[in-house]
Design an enzyme around this catalytic site. Structure first.
Site, PDB file in Angstrom:
ATOM      1  N   SER A   1      -1.149   2.977  -4.739  1.00 53.86           N
ATOM      2  CA  SER A   1      -0.852   1.553  -4.545  1.00 53.86           C
ATOM      3  C   SER A   1      -2.060   0.652  -4.769  1.00 53.86           C
ATOM      4  O   SER A   1      -1.987  -0.553  -4.523  1.00 53.86           O
ATOM      5  CB  SER A   1      -0.342   1.303  -3.125  1.00 53.86           C
ATOM      6  OG  SER A   1       0.778   2.082  -2.860  1.00 53.86           O
TER       7      SER A   1
ATOM      8  N   THR B   1      -1.812  -0.556   0.033  1.00 54.29           N
ATOM      9  CA  THR B   1      -2.739  -1.642  -0.299  1.00 54.29           C
ATOM     10  C   THR B   1      -3.919  -1.653   0.666  1.00 54.29           C
ATOM     11  O   THR B   1      -3.733  -1.423   1.862  1.00 54.29           O
ATOM     12  CB  THR B   1      -2.010  -2.995  -0.155  1.00 54.29           C
ATOM     13  OG1 THR B   1      -1.051  -3.067  -1.185  1.00 54.29           O
ATOM     14  CG2 THR B   1      -2.954  -4.174  -0.231  1.00 54.29           C
TER      15      THR B   1
ATOM     16  N   THR C   1      -4.642  -4.401  -4.779  1.00 54.09           N
ATOM     17  CA  THR C   1      -3.419  -3.606  -4.831  1.00 54.09           C
ATOM     18  C   THR C   1      -2.874  -3.516  -6.251  1.00 54.09           C
ATOM     19  O   THR C   1      -3.154  -4.385  -7.083  1.00 54.09           O
ATOM     20  CB  THR C   1      -2.343  -4.266  -3.929  1.00 54.09           C
ATOM     21  OG1 THR C   1      -1.218  -3.391  -3.833  1.00 54.09           O
ATOM     22  CG2 THR C   1      -1.876  -5.603  -4.460  1.00 54.09           C
TER      23      THR C   1
ATOM     24  N   ARG D   1       5.762  -9.810 -11.706  1.00 50.34           N
ATOM     25  CA  ARG D   1       5.819 -10.066 -10.255  1.00 50.34           C
ATOM     26  C   ARG D   1       4.410 -10.065  -9.649  1.00 50.34           C
ATOM     27  O   ARG D   1       3.578  -9.218  -9.959  1.00 50.34           O
ATOM     28  CB  ARG D   1       6.668  -8.988  -9.584  1.00 50.34           C
ATOM     29  CG  ARG D   1       6.801  -9.130  -8.054  1.00 50.34           C
ATOM     30  CD  ARG D   1       5.792  -8.280  -7.300  1.00 50.34           C
ATOM     31  NE  ARG D   1       6.062  -8.258  -5.863  1.00 50.34           N
ATOM     32  CZ  ARG D   1       5.230  -7.740  -4.957  1.00 50.34           C
ATOM     33  NH1 ARG D   1       4.087  -7.208  -5.341  1.00 50.34           N
ATOM     34  NH2 ARG D   1       5.529  -7.766  -3.687  1.00 50.34           N
ATOM     35  N   VAL D   2       4.143 -11.029  -8.792  1.00 52.34           N
ATOM     36  CA  VAL D   2       2.868 -11.115  -8.078  1.00 52.34           C
ATOM     37  C   VAL D   2       3.180 -11.058  -6.587  1.00 52.34           C
ATOM     38  O   VAL D   2       4.113 -11.720  -6.121  1.00 52.34           O
ATOM     39  CB  VAL D   2       2.137 -12.424  -8.451  1.00 52.34           C
ATOM     40  CG1 VAL D   2       0.934 -12.651  -7.549  1.00 52.34           C
ATOM     41  CG2 VAL D   2       1.704 -12.388  -9.920  1.00 52.34           C
ATOM     42  N   GLY D   3       2.413 -10.292  -5.853  1.00 45.36           N
ATOM     43  CA  GLY D   3       2.643 -10.164  -4.413  1.00 45.36           C
ATOM     44  C   GLY D   3       1.766 -11.095  -3.596  1.00 45.36           C
ATOM     45  O   GLY D   3       1.234 -12.096  -4.097  1.00 45.36           O
ATOM     46  N   ASP D   4       1.610 -10.757  -2.337  1.00 47.30           N
ATOM     47  CA  ASP D   4       0.825 -11.595  -1.417  1.00 47.30           C
ATOM     48  C   ASP D   4      -0.679 -11.395  -1.576  1.00 47.30           C
ATOM     49  O   ASP D   4      -1.462 -12.293  -1.241  1.00 47.30           O
ATOM     50  CB  ASP D   4       1.194 -11.255   0.032  1.00 47.30           C
ATOM     51  CG  ASP D   4       0.914  -9.782   0.337  1.00 47.30           C
ATOM     52  OD1 ASP D   4       1.443  -8.917  -0.388  1.00 47.30           O
ATOM     53  OD2 ASP D   4       0.133  -9.509   1.275  1.00 47.30           O
TER      54      ASP D   4
ATOM     55  N   THR E   1      -0.672  -6.246   4.738  1.00 50.53           N
ATOM     56  CA  THR E   1      -0.180  -5.195   3.863  1.00 50.53           C
ATOM     57  C   THR E   1       1.330  -5.111   4.064  1.00 50.53           C
ATOM     58  O   THR E   1       1.839  -5.512   5.091  1.00 50.53           O
ATOM     59  CB  THR E   1      -0.861  -3.846   4.192  1.00 50.53           C
ATOM     60  OG1 THR E   1      -0.340  -2.839   3.326  1.00 50.53           O
ATOM     61  CG2 THR E   1      -0.638  -3.423   5.619  1.00 50.53           C
ATOM     62  N   GLY E   2       2.012  -4.591   3.059  1.00 52.03           N
ATOM     63  CA  GLY E   2       3.464  -4.478   3.181  1.00 52.03           C
ATOM     64  C   GLY E   2       4.171  -5.290   2.117  1.00 52.03           C
ATOM     65  O   GLY E   2       3.554  -5.687   1.123  1.00 52.03           O
TER      66      GLY E   2
ATOM     67  N   GLY F   1       5.132  -7.911   0.003  1.00 50.50           N
ATOM     68  CA  GLY F   1       4.461  -9.185  -0.208  1.00 50.50           C
ATOM     69  C   GLY F   1       5.361 -10.393  -0.101  1.00 50.50           C
ATOM     70  O   GLY F   1       4.934 -11.447   0.390  1.00 50.50           O
TER      71      GLY F   1
END
Ligand code: SD4
Length: 326
Positions: A85, A188, A206, A216-219, A239-240, A242
Site C-alpha cells: 500500500s 499507508t 501511499t 482517483r486521489v485519496g486523503d 489511514t484508511g 480516504g
C-alpha cells in the site's frame, strides 16, 4: 545548552532501545499516556511504523530536524517490498497502473504534496520539493512527474512488483470494483513528530486504494485530510478509506478540536465518531487517526479493531494497539 546538545543528551539514554529486538507491544494505550509526554516524539501508523520510526529517529539525531526525520522515516516504508500500500511496489489501480499520493507539512504552515504520480520511488521527497521549490502546495499527475524530472528524480520502470502482479492477476479474475478498505487491506504510512525544539512536522505516503479508478486521489496528499500540522497546537494523520477521511477533513478537524481544548485522544475519538455518522456501510470501512499535541501527549483511535501504531521516544520504539469505535 544548545538545542542540538539538549537533544543528544535527551536521546542518548534511550538509543540502545532502538535495536530491532527492543520492540514490544502493549494492549492498552491509555495506561502509557502520561499527561505530558516525552519529547522528542515520533508516531506513525501500523506496524511498519516501527522501522520507519527507527529511521526517523536516526535522522533526527543526525540533523536535529523533525522535517528531515519525518521524510527519512517514510522513505524507509516507500522501499519496503512487502508493503503493498506504499511506494511503487503497491497494488495498482483497475488498469494495472500504480499511482502514488504523498504529503509533508511543517508546523509553521509549510506544506507540499503530490497526487496521482507515476514512476517516482520517493513521492514524499517530491512532495518536499513542491513545498520548498515551488510557489504551490500540490502537483498532480503528469505535471508532478515533469517537475520530478526537472528536479533530477530518477524515473523508475513502470512494472508491477512481483507480489502486486500476483494480487492484480487474482483480482482480474472477477474485477469486482469494491472501493473499500477493510481491516485486511491497509498499510499507508502517516508519521507525525515533535522535535526537542518544540517544532512539529508530519508526512504521509501511499499507493492508495487497491484497484481504484484511474485518476482517483485519496486523503493522503490532501492537506487537512490525511495530514495536518500546527506548531501552536499539534499534529494529526490518517489511514484508511480516504473518501471517508476527506469528507470530514479528518486531520484538520483533530488539530482544531485540540486547539479548542480536547486532548489528542478525545480529538481522535470525536473525528472517528463523526466519520462513522457520515459514512454508509461502515461495517466494511476501516479508518484510523493518530494525534500529538505540543506537550507530547498522544492519541489514537480507529473505526474497527486492528489498527496499531508505533511510538518512538528516547525510552523506546513501541508497537501499540489502538482502541476503536466498534
Ligand atoms: C487512501 N488513505 O488512499 C489511503 C489508503 C490507506 O491504509 O490509508 N490505506 O485512501
Amino acid at each position: 545548552m544548545s538545542q542540538r546538545r539538549k537533544f543528544i543528551k535527551q536521546s542518548l539514554a534511550g538509543s540502545a532501545l532502538f535495536l530491532p529486538g527492543a520492540v514490544s507491544a502493549f494492549s492498552s494505550f491509555d495506561e502509557r499516556n502520561p499527561k505530558t509526554g516525552e519529547i522528542p516524539l515520533i508516531l506513525s501508523t501500523w506496524n511498519h511504523g516501527v522501522p520507519a520510526n527507527a529511521a526517523a529517529w536516526a535522522k533526527l539525531k543526525e540533523t536535529n530536524s523533525i522535517l528531515d526525520a519525518v521524510e527519512a522515516g517514510v522513505r524507509d516504508t516507500e522501499l519496503d517490498m512487502d508493503n503493498l500500500s506504499v511506494g511503487l511496489q503497491g497494488l495498482p489501480d483497475r488498469e494495472g497502473i500504480t499511482t502514488l499520493d504523498a504529503s509533508i507539512m511543517t508546523g509553521d504552515g509549510g506544506c507540499g504534496s503530490v497526487a496521482f504520480v507515476r514512476q517516482i520511488k520517493h513521492p514524499i521527497s517530491l512532495a518536499r520539493a513542491v513545498m520548498e521549490k515551488t510557489p504551490h502546495v500540490m502537483l498532480a499527475g503528469e505535471g508532478a512527474r515533469q517537475f520530478a524530472i526537472a528536479q533530477g528524480f530518477p524515473l523508475e520502470e513502470e512494472v508491477l512488483s512481483p507480489k502486486a502482479q500476483i494480487e492484480y492477476d487474482k483480482w482480474k479474475v472477477t474485477s469486482q470494483y469494491k472501493p473499500i478498505i477493510n481491516i485486511e487491506n491497509h498499510d499507508t504510512i502517516g508519521m507525525i513528530g515533535i522535535g526537542s525544539n518544540g517544532m512539529l512536522a508530519g508526512s504521509c505516503t501511499t499507493s492508495g486504494l487497491a484497484y481504484k479508478m484511474h485518476g482517483r486521489v485519496g486523503d493522503s496528499p490532501i492537506i487537512g485530510a490525511g495530514l495536518y500540522v500546527d506548531d501552536e497546537v499539534g499534529a494529526a494523520t490518517a489511514t484508511g478509506l480516504g473518501e471517508t477521511i476527506i469528507r470530514i477533513c479528518g486531520s484538520f478537524l483533530i488539530v482544531e478540536l485540540m486547539r479548542q481544548g480536547r486532548s489528542p485522544q478525545e480529538a481522535c475519538e470525536e473525528a472517528v465518531r463523526r466519520l462513522v455518522t457520515k459514512s454508509k456501510n461502515i461495517q466494511d470501512i476501516q479508518a484510523g487517526f493518530l494525534a500529538i499535541n505540543k506537550d507530547g501527549e498522544t492519541g489514537a483511535f480507529a473505526v474497527h479493531p486492528g489498527f496499531n501504531f508505533a511510538k518512538a521516544t528516547a525510552s523506546g520504539n513501541l508497537l501499540i494497539d489502538s482502541k476503536s469505535h466498534f
